[in-house]
Design a protein around this motif. Sequence first.
Motif, PDB file in Angstrom:
ATOM      1  N   LEU A  99     -26.479 -10.596   6.630  1.00  0.00           N
ATOM      2  CA  LEU A  99     -25.537 -10.489   7.742  1.00  0.00           C
ATOM      3  C   LEU A  99     -24.943  -9.088   7.912  1.00  0.00           C
ATOM      4  O   LEU A  99     -23.809  -8.930   8.349  1.00  0.00           O
ATOM      5  N   GLU A 101     -26.124  -5.155   9.504  1.00  0.00           N
ATOM      6  CA  GLU A 101     -27.194  -4.428  10.158  1.00  0.00           C
ATOM      7  C   GLU A 101     -27.675  -3.279   9.283  1.00  0.00           C
ATOM      8  O   GLU A 101     -26.963  -2.800   8.400  1.00  0.00           O
TER       9      GLU A 101
ATOM     10  N   ARG B  31     -31.259 -16.207   8.771  1.00  0.00           N
ATOM     11  CA  ARG B  31     -29.881 -15.808   8.558  1.00  0.00           C
ATOM     12  C   ARG B  31     -29.274 -15.203   9.823  1.00  0.00           C
ATOM     13  O   ARG B  31     -28.159 -15.525  10.198  1.00  0.00           O
ATOM     14  N   SER B  32     -30.023 -14.297  10.452  1.00  0.00           N
ATOM     15  CA  SER B  32     -29.501 -13.649  11.655  1.00  0.00           C
ATOM     16  C   SER B  32     -30.668 -13.041  12.434  1.00  0.00           C
ATOM     17  O   SER B  32     -31.777 -12.899  11.905  1.00  0.00           O
ATOM     18  N   LEU B  34     -31.414  -9.634  14.955  1.00  0.00           N
ATOM     19  CA  LEU B  34     -30.852  -8.337  15.329  1.00  0.00           C
ATOM     20  C   LEU B  34     -31.717  -7.680  16.392  1.00  0.00           C
ATOM     21  O   LEU B  34     -32.944  -7.830  16.396  1.00  0.00           O
ATOM     22  N   MET B  48     -26.152  -8.202  16.613  1.00  0.00           N
ATOM     23  CA  MET B  48     -26.530  -9.174  15.599  1.00  0.00           C
ATOM     24  C   MET B  48     -26.086 -10.548  16.085  1.00  0.00           C
ATOM     25  O   MET B  48     -24.930 -10.710  16.505  1.00  0.00           O
ATOM     26  N   THR B  50     -25.963 -14.723  15.203  1.00  0.00           N
ATOM     27  CA  THR B  50     -26.111 -15.731  14.160  1.00  0.00           C
ATOM     28  C   THR B  50     -25.919 -17.150  14.694  1.00  0.00           C
ATOM     29  O   THR B  50     -26.426 -18.103  14.110  1.00  0.00           O
ATOM     30  N   GLU B  92     -33.509 -11.669  10.073  1.00  0.00           N
ATOM     31  CA  GLU B  92     -33.160 -11.581   8.653  1.00  0.00           C
ATOM     32  C   GLU B  92     -33.409 -12.943   8.015  1.00  0.00           C
ATOM     33  O   GLU B  92     -32.954 -13.975   8.522  1.00  0.00           O
TER      34      GLU B  92
END
Lengths: 113, 113
Positions: A99, A101, B31-32, B34, B48, B50, B92
């Motif tokens: 989480l 960047e 997780r995320s 980007l 980002m 989520t 991610e």
Amino acid sequence: DGGITQSPKYLFRKEGQNVTLSCEQNLNHDAMYWYRQDPGQGLRLIYYSQIVNDFQKGDIAEGYSVSREKKESFPLTVTSAQKNPTAFYLCASSTRTGLYEQYFGPGTRLTVT
Amino acid sequence: EDKVVQSPLSLVVHEGDTVTLNCSYEVTNFRSLLWYKQEKKAPTFLFMLTSSGIEKKSGRLSSILDKKELFSILNITATQTGDSAIYLCAVEVLTSGTYKYIFGTGTRLKVLA
């Protein structure tokens, strides 16, 4: 100024020679990454490290080696075993993994002939 | 195998047009997601994401994530020539106790005056 530096910007080597690409960061980031970028292929992960003295192979680690002896530094060696070393190499870092960047360096363009 | 796919691969528009860039993914342990913009060398961070359905906005750029359908879009309204760049999507993931980023191939956007 805080940031990530990569040197040199351009590197030329003869086939069969090992070459080391430098990556230094003064952002106090724990995690560092090496990517390779080829035309039309996006970024592919070579190696990454979450803490000093520890690193993991990425998706295309064959023919490459790294070390992480200091938090600030994550050098990448392109060995003669790498079959297609000519590429654009990007180094990145992040505060921690998960989480956060990534911040990227300016890259090194390696040409092997 | 974890996969991130961006479309279109390239796009040419005129100043003032609105563009939508797509990023779909098939990964385990998301997780995320980007978005980055790459103009010359170093990619720079844009967003980002989520959580599903929550739009992130920065000026003329906005992005949203759909975790049910496994995709994200990046919108750019009233495009300018300075928006010309490669837009990279990264996901991610948590794998074997460590976090890493998987990048798509990127969308190359060219905005004509």
